[in-house]
Scaffold this active site. Structure first.
Site, mmCIF file in Angstrom:
data_model
loop_
_atom_site.group_PDB
_atom_site.id
_atom_site.type_symbol
_atom_site.label_atom_id
_atom_site.label_comp_id
_atom_site.label_asym_id
_atom_site.label_seq_id
_atom_site.Cartn_x
_atom_site.Cartn_y
_atom_site.Cartn_z
ATOM 1 N N SER A 140 0.873 -1.373 0.099
ATOM 2 C CA SER A 140 -0.036 -0.114 -0.268
ATOM 3 C C SER A 140 0.797 1.286 0.000
ATOM 4 C CB SER A 140 -0.900 0.122 1.212
ATOM 5 O OG SER A 140 -2.126 -1.148 1.189
HETATM 6 N N1 SAH Z 1 -0.930 -4.930 4.250
HETATM 7 C C1 SAH Z 1 -0.010 -5.304 2.831
HETATM 8 C C2 SAH Z 1 -1.064 -4.689 1.654
HETATM 9 C C3 SAH Z 1 -0.850 -5.771 0.792
HETATM 10 S S1 SAH Z 1 -2.293 -5.810 -0.511
HETATM 11 C C4 SAH Z 1 1.316 -4.538 3.040
HETATM 12 O O1 SAH Z 1 1.485 -3.923 3.767
HETATM 13 O O2 SAH Z 1 1.904 -5.009 2.154
HETATM 14 C C5 SAH Z 1 -3.424 -6.640 0.216
HETATM 15 C C6 SAH Z 1 -3.280 -8.004 0.598
HETATM 16 O O3 SAH Z 1 -4.345 -8.664 0.678
HETATM 17 C C7 SAH Z 1 -2.761 -8.996 -0.773
HETATM 18 O O4 SAH Z 1 -1.669 -9.546 -0.420
HETATM 19 C C8 SAH Z 1 -4.126 -10.079 -0.797
HETATM 20 O O5 SAH Z 1 -3.535 -11.418 -1.307
HETATM 21 C C9 SAH Z 1 -4.564 -10.254 0.481
HETATM 22 N N2 SAH Z 1 -5.779 -10.394 0.582
HETATM 23 C C10 SAH Z 1 -6.869 -10.288 -0.513
HETATM 24 N N3 SAH Z 1 -7.967 -10.895 0.283
HETATM 25 C C11 SAH Z 1 -7.884 -11.491 1.402
HETATM 26 C C12 SAH Z 1 -8.399 -12.418 2.229
HETATM 27 N N4 SAH Z 1 -9.553 -12.765 2.049
HETATM 28 N N5 SAH Z 1 -7.675 -12.862 3.239
HETATM 29 C C13 SAH Z 1 -6.463 -12.524 3.441
HETATM 30 N N6 SAH Z 1 -5.811 -11.706 2.522
HETATM 31 C C14 SAH Z 1 -6.437 -11.277 1.624
#
Ligand code: SAH
Length: 215
Positions: free
Chosen positions: A64
């Protein structure tokens, strides 16, 4: 760990920019000043690590934008020892920011590739969240309740199961909306039965999807 003076200088600039954009919580700014964001990105993007932008982290996902990380973290009003559930480990950067603030972090990722990658990255640089592979829509009922829940992917609605894993007085921050744009929502569990929700502007996240992706 390669964290040079140049990286530290770039982080300070990033923090100054976040202040200008309205981030006021000093604990959040201090954590962003400390966490070496460049280590969470693919090497080809390292020169962009301290720009206020989202970047690819593999498996079609993104780390993000720093402003978004700061904004969600500020809304949660983090205190030392808060027990936090994060949905969407991704690169692990958001988890590291929360740990830097003294929180105890439980983090769930649905993509095996990222679940493995983040576990290889974080402990060697001093961050120890509890990692889980699974579908964040279910949360972690056996480990809850939590003081705070942070959802870092865009949901189509607020999952009832997650609301119920908040302690009374607990807060959840979650982007809710369609595929292209979501509204940042802050849900407070006022007491056992009552919840309050507030909106904080629109953001763009990758979607929160059901089920898991194995290797
Ligand atoms: N917090 C992360 C942001 C990553 S983007 C960081 O600091 O880098 C969002 C993430 O959510 C992705 O890796 C995606 O695979 C995950 N995601 C999406 N739906 C999800 C779910 N139902 N359960 C767990 N993870 C999920």
């Amino acid at each position: 760990m390669n964290d040079s003076l140049r990286h530290k200088g770039l982080r300070k600039k990033l923090v100054d920019g976040l202040k200008i954009k309205g981030i006021r919580d000093d604990k959040v700014l201090e954590a962003i000043r400390k966490v070496p964001r460049h280590l969470f990105m693919e090497s080809s993007f390292i020169n962009f690590a301290y720009k206020d932008q989202a970047f690819p982290i593999g498996a079609g996902q993104t780390i993000s934008q720093p402003f978004t990380v700061a904004f969600q973290t500020q809304l949660l009003d983090i205190h030392k020892h808060d027990k936090i559930l994060e949905i969407g480990t991704g690169s692990g950067y958001q988890a590291a920011v929360l740990i830097e603030m003294g929180a105890i972090v439980y983090t769930i990722e649905r993509q095996k590739e990222l679940y493995i990658k983040s576990q290889q990255l974080l402990p060697p640089i001093g961050y120890f969240p509890k990692f889980f592979f699974g579908d964040g829509y279910t949360g972690l009922p056996t480990y809850g309740p939590f003081d705070k829940i942070i959802v870092t992917a865009g949901a189509s609605s607020i999952p009832e199961k997650l609301k119920l894993q908040l302690k009374p007085g607990g807060k959840m921050v979650i982007p809710v909306g369609g595929k292209t744009r979501q509204e940042m929502m802050l849900v407070t569990r006022v007491n056992e039965t009552e919840f309050k929700s507030e909106k904080f502007g629109s953001f763009i996240f990758v979607p929160m999807l059901k089920g898991v992706v194995k290797l």
